[in-house]
Design a protein around this motif. Sequence first.
Motif, PDB file in Angstrom:
ATOM      1  N   ARG A   1      -8.458  10.473   6.313  1.00  0.00           N
ATOM      2  CA  ARG A   1      -8.532  10.319   7.757  1.00  0.00           C
ATOM      3  C   ARG A   1      -7.634   9.159   8.177  1.00  0.00           C
ATOM      4  O   ARG A   1      -7.350   8.257   7.386  1.00  0.00           O
ATOM      5  N   GLY A   2      -7.166   9.211   9.417  1.00  0.00           N
ATOM      6  CA  GLY A   2      -6.280   8.172   9.907  1.00  0.00           C
ATOM      7  C   GLY A   2      -6.732   7.645  11.261  1.00  0.00           C
ATOM      8  O   GLY A   2      -7.344   8.369  12.055  1.00  0.00           O
ATOM      9  N   GLY A   3      -6.420   6.385  11.516  1.00  0.00           N
ATOM     10  CA  GLY A   3      -6.779   5.787  12.793  1.00  0.00           C
ATOM     11  C   GLY A   3      -5.795   4.693  13.177  1.00  0.00           C
ATOM     12  O   GLY A   3      -5.219   4.035  12.311  1.00  0.00           O
ATOM     13  N   TYR A   4      -5.603   4.524  14.483  1.00  0.00           N
ATOM     14  CA  TYR A   4      -4.729   3.477  15.010  1.00  0.00           C
ATOM     15  C   TYR A   4      -5.615   2.317  15.464  1.00  0.00           C
ATOM     16  O   TYR A   4      -6.074   2.274  16.607  1.00  0.00           O
ATOM     17  N   ARG A   5      -5.882   1.414  14.521  1.00  0.00           N
ATOM     18  CA  ARG A   5      -6.883   0.368  14.739  1.00  0.00           C
ATOM     19  C   ARG A   5      -6.538  -0.512  15.931  1.00  0.00           C
ATOM     20  O   ARG A   5      -7.418  -0.891  16.709  1.00  0.00           O
ATOM     21  N   GLU A   6      -5.240  -0.845  16.098  1.00  0.00           N
ATOM     22  CA  GLU A   6      -4.850  -1.699  17.224  1.00  0.00           C
ATOM     23  C   GLU A   6      -5.023  -0.985  18.560  1.00  0.00           C
ATOM     24  O   GLU A   6      -5.162  -1.624  19.600  1.00  0.00           O
ATOM     25  N   ARG A   7      -5.020   0.334  18.549  1.00  0.00           N
ATOM     26  CA  ARG A   7      -5.170   1.120  19.785  1.00  0.00           C
ATOM     27  C   ARG A   7      -6.616   1.575  19.985  1.00  0.00           C
ATOM     28  O   ARG A   7      -7.120   1.566  21.104  1.00  0.00           O
ATOM     29  N   TRP A   8      -7.243   2.033  18.910  1.00  0.00           N
ATOM     30  CA  TRP A   8      -8.537   2.701  19.018  1.00  0.00           C
ATOM     31  C   TRP A   8      -9.724   1.842  18.606  1.00  0.00           C
ATOM     32  O   TRP A   8     -10.868   2.241  18.800  1.00  0.00           O
TER      33      TRP A   8
ATOM     34  N   GLU B   1       4.422   1.949  15.319  1.00  0.00           N
ATOM     35  CA  GLU B   1       2.971   2.053  15.208  1.00  0.00           C
ATOM     36  C   GLU B   1       2.507   1.762  13.781  1.00  0.00           C
ATOM     37  O   GLU B   1       3.270   1.872  12.826  1.00  0.00           O
ATOM     38  N   SER B   2       1.227   1.404  13.647  1.00  0.00           N
ATOM     39  CA  SER B   2       0.598   1.159  12.350  1.00  0.00           C
ATOM     40  C   SER B   2      -0.598   2.089  12.210  1.00  0.00           C
ATOM     41  O   SER B   2      -1.550   1.999  12.995  1.00  0.00           O
ATOM     42  N   LEU B   3      -0.530   2.980  11.227  1.00  0.00           N
ATOM     43  CA  LEU B   3      -1.618   3.920  10.969  1.00  0.00           C
ATOM     44  C   LEU B   3      -2.432   3.431   9.776  1.00  0.00           C
ATOM     45  O   LEU B   3      -1.874   3.126   8.718  1.00  0.00           O
ATOM     46  N   TYR B   4      -3.745   3.370   9.950  1.00  0.00           N
ATOM     47  CA  TYR B   4      -4.643   3.015   8.862  1.00  0.00           C
ATOM     48  C   TYR B   4      -5.217   4.311   8.288  1.00  0.00           C
ATOM     49  O   TYR B   4      -5.744   5.147   9.026  1.00  0.00           O
ATOM     50  N   ILE B   5      -5.110   4.466   6.970  1.00  0.00           N
ATOM     51  CA  ILE B   5      -5.531   5.698   6.318  1.00  0.00           C
ATOM     52  C   ILE B   5      -6.661   5.403   5.340  1.00  0.00           C
ATOM     53  O   ILE B   5      -6.565   4.498   4.511  1.00  0.00           O
ATOM     54  N   ARG B   6      -7.733   6.175   5.464  1.00  0.00           N
ATOM     55  CA  ARG B   6      -8.844   6.117   4.528  1.00  0.00           C
ATOM     56  C   ARG B   6      -8.923   7.438   3.776  1.00  0.00           C
ATOM     57  O   ARG B   6      -8.678   8.502   4.346  1.00  0.00           O
ATOM     58  N   GLY B   7      -9.276   7.359   2.510  1.00  0.00           N
ATOM     59  CA  GLY B   7      -9.406   8.588   1.740  1.00  0.00           C
ATOM     60  C   GLY B   7      -9.903   8.303   0.345  1.00  0.00           C
ATOM     61  O   GLY B   7     -10.010   7.146  -0.088  1.00  0.00           O
ATOM     62  N   GLY B   8     -10.195   9.390  -0.380  1.00  0.00           N
ATOM     63  CA  GLY B   8     -10.676   9.265  -1.742  1.00  0.00           C
ATOM     64  C   GLY B   8      -9.545   9.031  -2.724  1.00  0.00           C
ATOM     65  O   GLY B   8      -8.367   8.959  -2.360  1.00  0.00           O
TER      66      GLY B   8
END
Length: 297
Positions: A60-67, A85-92
Motif C-alpha cells: 500500500r502507498g500513501g502521501y504522508r505529507e499530503r494525507w 512528491e514522496s510516496l511512503y510504501i508499506r508491504g510484506g
Amino acid sequence: MPASTAAPLPTMTVDAALSAPGIHAEIVRFDIPEPTDTRHAVGAGYHVNLCLTPRPLQSRGGYRERWGPHRFERLGDVFVIPPGESLYIRGGSGRQASLVCTIDAALVHELLGRELPWDDAHLAAALDIGSAQVRALLFRITAEVRHPGLASRRMLELLGGELAIELGRYGLEVSERPMTGGLSGWRLRVIEERLAGDLSAPPLKELADLCGLSVRQLTRGFRVSRACSIGDYIEQRRMEAAKRLLMEGESVKTIAFSMGFASPSSFTFAFRRAVGASPSTFRQRQGRALASTSVAA
C-alpha cells in the motif's frame, strides 16, 4: 545486555537499463527481507513502476505529507509518482521484479499543453493505474530494455513519447470525472473482498447485488471511482492472482480451472494478452530473475 541487531534493509539490483531523450528505463529486482515502511522521493521526473512479478502482500502507498500518517491506498501493478512528491510504501517481505521508468516532466507537460494538477484525487488515482494503453506501452518498453534491437534508443524515445501522452490523458480523465457519482468506500471494499475470495470472474449482476445497485449504476460508478471499466479491473486482479500462483509453483492447468477458464489454452491466451508473455515464459523468466537475487545475496 546483548547488542541489538539492525534489521536487514531491502536491496535493489538493476538487471538492464536503456536511456533515450526524455526517458530512462530499468528492469530491477528487489529483495525485501522484512515488512517495510519506506519513503520513495522523486525529483524532477515522473516515476512509473510496472510490477513484473507479484508485489509483496498488502502493498500500500500513501502521501504522508499530503494525507497524514494513517491513509494508505492499495498499490496496483502500475503506479506513478509525480515530480517532487514522496510516496511512503508499506508491504510484506518477498522478492519482486519491476520495470521502472523516469520520464521528463517537461515532455509530459509539453505534449499535454499544461501541467497536471496533483491534488488528492490525482495522487490516489495514480497508485493503481488501470489504463490498458499505459500497461501495453510498459510491456513494450520492458521487451525493448530486456532485448534491445535495431535503433533501440530511437524506439524507446518513441515509446516514451506515447507513454507521456497516455499518462497525460489518464490525468485529464481523472480531472474530468464527476465530483459525485462514484461508488462509496464500503461498496469498493465489497468488490475487493469478492475478488480476493474467489478466483473465478464474478458476473456483474452478482457484484451489483452485493452493492445493492443495478448493473448500470455499478459500471458507471466504478468507472468514476477507478478511471477504468470494472471488467478491465476484474481481469487485472485475476491476472495478479495468476502470477502469484505461478510463482508459487501451481500448474497452468490447475490455475486455469480454478479461475473458471474452459481450458488451459484459453487461460494462456488471456494471460498473454494481459501480461505480455505466456504463463510458462513468465514463470521461467521471473524465476531466473529471482533466483539471481538469491545467489547475489
